[in-house]
Design a protein around this motif. Structure first.
Motif, mmCIF file in Angstrom:
data_model
loop_
_atom_site.group_PDB
_atom_site.id
_atom_site.type_symbol
_atom_site.label_atom_id
_atom_site.label_comp_id
_atom_site.label_asym_id
_atom_site.label_seq_id
_atom_site.Cartn_x
_atom_site.Cartn_y
_atom_site.Cartn_z
ATOM 1 N N UNK A 87 17.392 -8.138 -2.300
ATOM 2 C CA UNK A 87 16.645 -6.962 -1.870
ATOM 3 C C UNK A 87 16.070 -7.296 -0.505
ATOM 4 N N UNK A 88 16.450 -6.500 0.482
ATOM 5 C CA UNK A 88 16.095 -6.802 1.861
ATOM 6 C C UNK A 88 15.183 -5.740 2.461
ATOM 7 N N UNK A 89 14.440 -6.149 3.471
ATOM 8 C CA UNK A 89 13.565 -5.256 4.237
ATOM 9 C C UNK A 89 12.678 -4.400 3.348
ATOM 10 N N UNK A 90 12.009 -5.035 2.403
ATOM 11 C CA UNK A 90 11.054 -4.337 1.548
ATOM 12 C C UNK A 90 9.838 -3.950 2.380
ATOM 13 N N UNK A 91 9.618 -2.665 2.516
ATOM 14 C CA UNK A 91 8.477 -2.134 3.262
ATOM 15 C C UNK A 91 7.682 -1.216 2.353
ATOM 16 N N UNK A 92 6.383 -1.435 2.269
ATOM 17 C CA UNK A 92 5.502 -0.573 1.492
ATOM 18 C C UNK A 92 4.285 -0.263 2.342
ATOM 19 N N UNK A 93 4.076 1.006 2.600
ATOM 20 C CA UNK A 93 2.916 1.448 3.374
ATOM 21 C C UNK A 93 1.650 1.100 2.590
#
Length: 174
Positions: A116-122
């Motif tokens: 799982x790549x580039x996990x972004x969570x605001x």
């Protein structure tokens, strides 16, 4: 540990403190629970806006030193325009067109292991459980692609993401 964050050997990313997590039983994943008022997008429809949405999510999720080398054009050049790019592997969780979380499911170092790549969570969306949702979507996609386990690395500065991973059954690995 110090490692590259964001992607698995594609392009240059910064070396920084990260924690790496692994889930060995993708068959034990919970059902996907999309939070109220959110919707799931993949890389489909009008894709011209998606690199911009990804970049906005990256900027809101991490400190400037993480996103300053990246741009929507670079994402397209290094990921989207690759022969092995699969639009169904990219997940956005949006609310009224604003990305609360995103990531994509990619190939790991071994055939049976996904990444799982580039996990972004605001950070403003954490209480909505968008991280858990997007992680579950990506892990389920990897399972559907025949992977038996998956790994994800996250910057140690994001304890909330590490907590989400632990709640989903991921374990920290060296």
């Amino acid at each position: 540990t110090q490692s590259t964050w964001g992607c698995s050997g594609r392009g240059s990313v910064l070396t920084m403190a990260t924690s790496r997590f692994r889930l060995d039983n993708l068959g034990s994943l919970p059902e996907v629970e999309v939070p109220l008022y959110y919707e799931v997008w993949n890389w489909e429809g009008d894709t011209s806006v998606l690199p911009i949405k990804w970049y906005e999510a990256l900027r809101r999720s991490y400190a400037k030193q993480l996103w300053s080398e990246w741009s929507p054009d670079r994402l397209e050049a290094e990921y989207v325009h690759r022969r092995d790019f699969d639009p169904a592997n990219f997940f956005f969780l949006t609310q009224r067109g604003n990305v609360g979380a995103c990531c994509f499911a990619g190939n790991g170092e071994q055939e049976d292991i996904g990444m799982i790549e580039w996990l972004c969570v605001d950070p403003s969306c954490i209480r909505d459980k968008v991280g858990k949702c997007v992680l579950t979507l990506a892990a389920r996609r990897l399972r559907d692609l025949g992977r038996t386990s998956c790994v994800v690395s996250v910057p140690t500065a994001r304890q909330d993401l590490m907590d989400d991973l632990t709640r989903l059954g991921f374990v920290s690995v060296a």
